[in-house]
Design a protein around this motif. Structure first.
Motif, PDB file in Angstrom:
ATOM      1  N   GLN A 138      56.977  70.734  -9.317  1.00 21.83           N
ATOM      2  CA  GLN A 138      57.549  72.080  -9.377  1.00 21.83           C
ATOM      3  C   GLN A 138      58.330  72.487  -8.136  1.00 21.83           C
ATOM      4  OE1 GLN A 138      54.630  75.000 -10.533  1.00 21.83           O
ATOM      5  NE2 GLN A 138      53.905  73.826 -12.291  1.00 21.83           N
ATOM      6  N   ALA A 139      58.439  71.610  -7.158  1.00 24.35           N
ATOM      7  CA  ALA A 139      59.176  71.933  -5.934  1.00 24.35           C
ATOM      8  C   ALA A 139      60.634  72.236  -6.262  1.00 24.35           C
ATOM      9  CB  ALA A 139      59.084  70.775  -4.952  1.00 24.35           C
ATOM     10  N   SER A 140      61.198  73.213  -5.590  1.00 23.60           N
ATOM     11  CA  SER A 140      62.583  73.612  -5.840  1.00 23.60           C
ATOM     12  C   SER A 140      63.591  72.636  -5.255  1.00 23.60           C
ATOM     13  CB  SER A 140      62.840  75.001  -5.251  1.00 23.60           C
ATOM     14  OG  SER A 140      61.987  75.960  -5.820  1.00 23.60           O
ATOM     15  N   TYR A 141      63.175  71.872  -4.240  1.00 21.69           N
ATOM     16  CA  TYR A 141      64.119  71.004  -3.534  1.00 21.69           C
ATOM     17  C   TYR A 141      63.641  69.554  -3.542  1.00 21.69           C
ATOM     18  CZ  TYR A 141      65.322  75.654  -1.810  1.00 21.69           C
ATOM     19  OH  TYR A 141      65.640  76.987  -1.729  1.00 21.69           O
ATOM     20  N   ASP A 142      64.594  68.660  -3.299  1.00 22.29           N
ATOM     21  CA  ASP A 142      64.271  67.237  -3.280  1.00 22.29           C
ATOM     22  C   ASP A 142      63.554  66.833  -1.993  1.00 22.29           C
ATOM     23  OD1 ASP A 142      64.810  64.426  -4.512  1.00 22.29           O
ATOM     24  OD2 ASP A 142      65.467  64.247  -2.442  1.00 22.29           O
ATOM     25  N   LEU A 143      63.928  67.440  -0.891  1.00 26.90           N
ATOM     26  CA  LEU A 143      63.254  67.136   0.367  1.00 26.90           C
ATOM     27  C   LEU A 143      61.885  67.805   0.401  1.00 26.90           C
ATOM     28  CD1 LEU A 143      65.997  67.331   3.160  1.00 26.90           C
ATOM     29  CD2 LEU A 143      64.843  65.312   2.288  1.00 26.90           C
ATOM     30  N   LEU A 144      60.847  67.013   0.579  1.00 23.94           N
ATOM     31  CA  LEU A 144      59.474  67.513   0.587  1.00 23.94           C
ATOM     32  C   LEU A 144      58.836  67.227   1.933  1.00 23.94           C
ATOM     33  CD1 LEU A 144      58.266  66.183  -2.892  1.00 23.94           C
ATOM     34  CD2 LEU A 144      59.399  68.353  -2.390  1.00 23.94           C
ATOM     35  N   TRP A 145      58.252  68.253   2.522  1.00 27.72           N
ATOM     36  CA  TRP A 145      57.529  68.093   3.784  1.00 27.72           C
ATOM     37  C   TRP A 145      56.069  68.404   3.508  1.00 27.72           C
ATOM     38  CZ3 TRP A 145      58.140  71.607   8.733  1.00 27.72           C
ATOM     39  CH2 TRP A 145      57.510  70.974   9.820  1.00 27.72           C
ATOM     40  N   VAL A 146      55.233  67.373   3.516  1.00 28.61           N
ATOM     41  CA  VAL A 146      53.803  67.522   3.239  1.00 28.61           C
ATOM     42  C   VAL A 146      53.062  67.585   4.565  1.00 28.61           C
ATOM     43  CG1 VAL A 146      51.783  66.530   2.107  1.00 28.61           C
ATOM     44  CG2 VAL A 146      54.053  66.264   1.074  1.00 28.61           C
ATOM     45  N   ILE A 147      52.311  68.670   4.772  1.00 27.91           N
ATOM     46  CA  ILE A 147      51.616  68.904   6.042  1.00 27.91           C
ATOM     47  C   ILE A 147      50.138  69.163   5.752  1.00 27.91           C
ATOM     48  CG2 ILE A 147      51.630  70.195   8.200  1.00 27.91           C
ATOM     49  CD1 ILE A 147      54.386  71.270   7.446  1.00 27.91           C
ATOM     50  N   ASP A 148      49.268  68.443   6.418  1.00 32.68           N
ATOM     51  CA  ASP A 148      47.825  68.636   6.241  1.00 32.68           C
ATOM     52  C   ASP A 148      47.393  70.018   6.707  1.00 32.68           C
ATOM     53  OD1 ASP A 148      47.548  66.175   5.132  1.00 32.68           O
ATOM     54  OD2 ASP A 148      46.428  65.271   6.776  1.00 32.68           O
ATOM     55  N   MET A 244      50.949  57.835   9.586  1.00 29.50           N
ATOM     56  CA  MET A 244      49.839  58.705   9.208  1.00 29.50           C
ATOM     57  C   MET A 244      50.389  59.841   8.354  1.00 29.50           C
ATOM     58  SD  MET A 244      47.437  59.145  12.561  1.00 29.50           S
ATOM     59  CE  MET A 244      46.265  60.156  11.645  1.00 29.50           C
ATOM     60  N   GLY A 245      49.565  60.381   7.463  1.00 36.14           N
ATOM     61  CA  GLY A 245      50.045  61.382   6.522  1.00 36.14           C
ATOM     62  C   GLY A 245      49.862  62.818   6.939  1.00 36.14           C
ATOM     63  N   LYS A 246      49.668  63.092   8.223  1.00 36.01           N
ATOM     64  CA  LYS A 246      49.422  64.463   8.652  1.00 36.01           C
ATOM     65  C   LYS A 246      50.669  65.334   8.557  1.00 36.01           C
ATOM     66  CE  LYS A 246      45.472  63.454  11.622  1.00 36.01           C
ATOM     67  NZ  LYS A 246      44.522  64.244  10.809  1.00 36.01           N
ATOM     68  N   SER A 247      51.851  64.742   8.738  1.00 36.61           N
ATOM     69  CA  SER A 247      53.098  65.497   8.658  1.00 36.61           C
ATOM     70  C   SER A 247      54.218  64.536   8.290  1.00 36.61           C
ATOM     71  CB  SER A 247      53.386  66.183  10.005  1.00 36.61           C
ATOM     72  OG  SER A 247      54.675  66.767  10.010  1.00 36.61           O
ATOM     73  N   ASN A 248      54.584  64.504   7.009  1.00 30.95           N
ATOM     74  CA  ASN A 248      55.591  63.565   6.516  1.00 30.95           C
ATOM     75  C   ASN A 248      56.643  64.287   5.695  1.00 30.95           C
ATOM     76  OD1 ASN A 248      54.109  61.520   7.625  1.00 30.95           O
ATOM     77  ND2 ASN A 248      53.321  60.723   5.694  1.00 30.95           N
ATOM     78  N   LEU A 249      57.908  63.963   5.948  1.00 28.25           N
ATOM     79  CA  LEU A 249      59.010  64.476   5.137  1.00 28.25           C
ATOM     80  C   LEU A 249      59.709  63.313   4.457  1.00 28.25           C
ATOM     81  CD1 LEU A 249      61.500  67.281   5.733  1.00 28.25           C
ATOM     82  CD2 LEU A 249      62.458  65.003   5.394  1.00 28.25           C
ATOM     83  N   TYR A 250      59.914  63.451   3.128  1.00 24.31           N
ATOM     84  CA  TYR A 250      60.625  62.415   2.394  1.00 24.31           C
ATOM     85  C   TYR A 250      61.288  63.004   1.162  1.00 24.31           C
ATOM     86  CZ  TYR A 250      55.554  62.167   1.337  1.00 24.31           C
ATOM     87  OH  TYR A 250      54.226  62.456   1.136  1.00 24.31           O
ATOM     88  N   SER A 251      62.027  62.168   0.468  1.00 24.71           N
ATOM     89  CA  SER A 251      62.742  62.589  -0.727  1.00 24.71           C
ATOM     90  C   SER A 251      61.866  62.395  -1.956  1.00 24.71           C
ATOM     91  CB  SER A 251      64.038  61.783  -0.872  1.00 24.71           C
ATOM     92  OG  SER A 251      64.528  61.856  -2.184  1.00 24.71           O
ATOM     93  N   ARG A 252      61.785  63.428  -2.767  1.00 27.64           N
ATOM     94  CA  ARG A 252      61.013  63.324  -4.011  1.00 27.64           C
ATOM     95  C   ARG A 252      61.577  62.230  -4.907  1.00 27.64           C
ATOM     96  NH1 ARG A 252      60.516  68.702  -7.407  1.00 27.64           N
ATOM     97  NH2 ARG A 252      62.769  68.604  -7.112  1.00 27.64           N
ATOM     98  N   ALA A 253      62.907  62.097  -4.941  1.00 29.76           N
ATOM     99  CA  ALA A 253      63.528  61.074  -5.789  1.00 29.76           C
ATOM    100  C   ALA A 253      63.113  59.674  -5.355  1.00 29.76           C
ATOM    101  CB  ALA A 253      65.047  61.212  -5.748  1.00 29.76           C
ATOM    102  N   ASN A 254      63.005  59.447  -4.053  1.00 32.43           N
ATOM    103  CA  ASN A 254      62.572  58.135  -3.566  1.00 32.43           C
ATOM    104  C   ASN A 254      61.129  57.850  -3.953  1.00 32.43           C
ATOM    105  OD1 ASN A 254      65.064  57.720  -2.398  1.00 32.43           O
ATOM    106  ND2 ASN A 254      64.414  58.303  -0.344  1.00 32.43           N
ATOM    107  N   ILE A 255      60.268  58.844  -3.796  1.00 30.80           N
ATOM    108  CA  ILE A 255      58.862  58.661  -4.168  1.00 30.80           C
ATOM    109  C   ILE A 255      58.742  58.380  -5.661  1.00 30.80           C
ATOM    110  CG2 ILE A 255      56.566  59.709  -4.220  1.00 30.80           C
ATOM    111  CD1 ILE A 255      57.550  59.142  -1.412  1.00 30.80           C
ATOM    112  N   ALA A 256      59.521  59.097  -6.460  1.00 31.48           N
ATOM    113  CA  ALA A 256      59.454  58.928  -7.913  1.00 31.48           C
ATOM    114  C   ALA A 256      59.875  57.535  -8.359  1.00 31.48           C
ATOM    115  CB  ALA A 256      60.329  59.981  -8.598  1.00 31.48           C
ATOM    116  N   SER A 257      60.697  56.868  -7.560  1.00 27.70           N
ATOM    117  CA  SER A 257      61.191  55.545  -7.956  1.00 27.70           C
ATOM    118  C   SER A 257      60.263  54.405  -7.550  1.00 27.70           C
ATOM    119  CB  SER A 257      62.579  55.310  -7.335  1.00 27.70           C
ATOM    120  OG  SER A 257      62.485  55.209  -5.922  1.00 27.70           O
ATOM    121  N   LEU A 258      59.204  54.713  -6.792  1.00 28.43           N
ATOM    122  CA  LEU A 258      58.288  53.668  -6.344  1.00 28.43           C
ATOM    123  C   LEU A 258      57.378  53.202  -7.474  1.00 28.43           C
ATOM    124  CD1 LEU A 258      57.165  55.111  -2.878  1.00 28.43           C
ATOM    125  CD2 LEU A 258      58.741  53.218  -3.272  1.00 28.43           C
ATOM    126  N   THR A 259      57.148  51.905  -7.544  1.00 25.21           N
ATOM    127  CA  THR A 259      56.180  51.361  -8.501  1.00 25.21           C
ATOM    128  C   THR A 259      54.803  51.357  -7.861  1.00 25.21           C
ATOM    129  OG1 THR A 259      56.649  49.104  -7.753  1.00 25.21           O
ATOM    130  CG2 THR A 259      57.899  49.928  -9.641  1.00 25.21           C
TER     131      THR A 259
END
Length: 448
Positions: A138-148, A244-259
């Motif tokens: 449901q994110a509005s943008y492709d760039l996602l910043w996940v922060i613990d 480490m996953g404490k603060s990561n920014l990536y593209s939702r499209a890239n994550i979606a394409s991973l097997t």
């Protein structure tokens, strides 16, 4: 006797080479900390852009319970110097105690675009992945910043992070050519990634302790010295993914394409892809980063910002359990050589075999060499700590160097016993639940 002498000399040569390699990594990590973090933070080019021209970013804060310093950590993402972003607070239970804190933060900053998503869906054993599934969709943008939940960030962190993400990306050229255009970057982000692009930007954690218990002080000493030094060194060499996953920014499209890297999921008729494909792993951050690196050929980048990690009141047993947990997870997810070599990278054991090797080859005083080794190692670690904290002064209580050194010594002494205890089993406890780590790196819940 001659054969024994030759064997000991060959062993000494091997250990001396290893000793030099470990010291080279230590110096590289120290130098990276000094050059990247000790200077003044540069402003981001994104801060001066109108919202119509800046790439939008969705910040996701996965929450579960009242983590330490939760209000201040969440508030930090409401005060960012960035023209276009939204914040999603993700929970899985409407009775979660964190919800009241979230509502207070939102009420204080009505001008920030925010949403609360409560969804109890479960796609696998990893509770963080379960919590992230709906926000990802449901994110509005492709760039996602996940922060613990325990992480606080500085006002300029997001701008510099987006700068780093766009630095060599294939879609950055159109953005650079017309910064004032109203074209949204999300259109370009739908293009297939190009090998060599940046696919992930992460930040080294810097631990802050308000409640000074021995467990929290030892954890702080670990994160702010040894962990940071090796984390920065490995990322500087860029030989493989180390995230480490404490603060990561990536593209939702890239994550979606991973097997999925899960053998269990791949055996299904229709194995899930994207985020759900990483749900069997407790160290989903490491697995996602490896997927971006190896499957998509995307590099990782870091900025001059740290992820402020506010530690709670940990007991020494809590600290030991944390380290044991991730040793048992890591030993199933990395080559066996990397697991076995790990104790040899630590200060005390490294000093012991290094002093013996130098004495065997060059004839020297082992005790004196070991003492000098430990003093220099400590001084390097203290310098790393100062460098990482250079731009976050005033956050946390005044530090006591003697107390920090005592905690550092305790950490060094505990390292080998913790490692030995960690490798004898594959069972871990995380957030009150027990899991068994399989040879594939997947986790199986033991309480269900």
């Amino acid at each position: 006797m001659a054969e024994r002498g030759i064997f000991s000399l060959l062993l000494a040569l091997v250990l001396f080479v290893l000793y030099c390699v470990i010291w080279a990594l230590c110096v590289l990590g120290w130098r990276t900390a000094r050059t990247r973090y000790a200077g003044r933070l540069m402003p981001s080019r994104m801060e001066s852009l109108p919202s119509s021209s800046a790439p939008g970013v969705t910040i996701i804060r996965p929450l579960c319970g009242l983590d330490n310093n939760l209000y201040n950590a969440l508030e930090s993402t409401m005060k960012l110097d960035y023209p276009k972003y939204e914040v999603i607070f993700a929970l899985q239970d409407e009775k979660d105690e964190a919800l009241a804190v979230v509502k207070m933060v939102i009420e204080k900053y009505p001008e920030v675009s925010t949403r609360i998503i409560i969804d109890d869906r479960k796609v696998g054993v990893n509770p963080k992945i379960n919590n992230l599934m709906t926000p990802f969709e449901q994110a509005s943008y492709d760039l996602l910043w996940v922060i613990d939940a325990t992480i606080s960030v500085g006002p300029g962190t997001l701008g510099r992070t987006v700068d780093a993400f766009l630095e060599t990306s294939s879609f950055s050229s159109s953005f650079d050519s017309d910064l004032e255009s109203t074209q949204l970057m999300s259109d370009d982000m739908r293009k297939p990634p190009v090998k060599g692009d940046v696919g992930l930007v992460h930040h080294v954690p810097y631990a802050v302790v308000y409640q000074r218990t021995w467990g929290s002080l030892i954890e702080q000493a670990f994160l702010n010295t040894t962990h940071a030094k090796m984390y920065l060194a490995i990322n500087a060499t860029a030989v493989d993914s180390c995230v480490m996953g404490k603060s990561n920014l990536y593209s939702r499209a890239n994550i979606a394409s991973l097997t999925t890297p899960s053998p269990t999921l791949r055996s299904r008729p229709n194995p899930p892809s994207g985020l759900a494909g990483f749900s069997p792993f407790l160290a989903e951050d490491n697995m996602i980063a490896l997927g971006l690196w190896h499957e998509l050929g995307l590099k990782h980048a870091m900025t001059s910002d740290v992820a402020l990690d506010f530690l709670g009141a940990l007991s020494v047993r809590d600290y030991i359990n944390r380290r044991v947990r991730w040793i048992r997870v890591r030993k199933k997810m990395t080559p066996i050589f990397a697991v076995l070599i790990e104790p040899f990278t630590e200060s005390i054991l490294c000093g012991i075999y290094g002093a013996w090797a130098i004495d065997r080859i060059f004839i020297a005083n082992r005790v004196a060499i070991f003492f000098v080794h430990m003093v220099i190692w400590l001084l390097l670690d203290l310098s790393v700590r100062r460098s990482l904290g250079a731009n976050v002064k005033g956050i946390g209580p005044p530090s006591s160097t003697p107390l920090f050194v005592v905690a550092w010594l305790a950490r060094e002494v505990l390292t080998l016993p913790i490692w030995l205890y960690g490798i004898i089993s594959s069972d871990v406890t995380w957030r009150g639940k027990r899991y068994r780590i399989l040879n594939s790196g997947e986790a199986v819940a033991l309480d269900e």
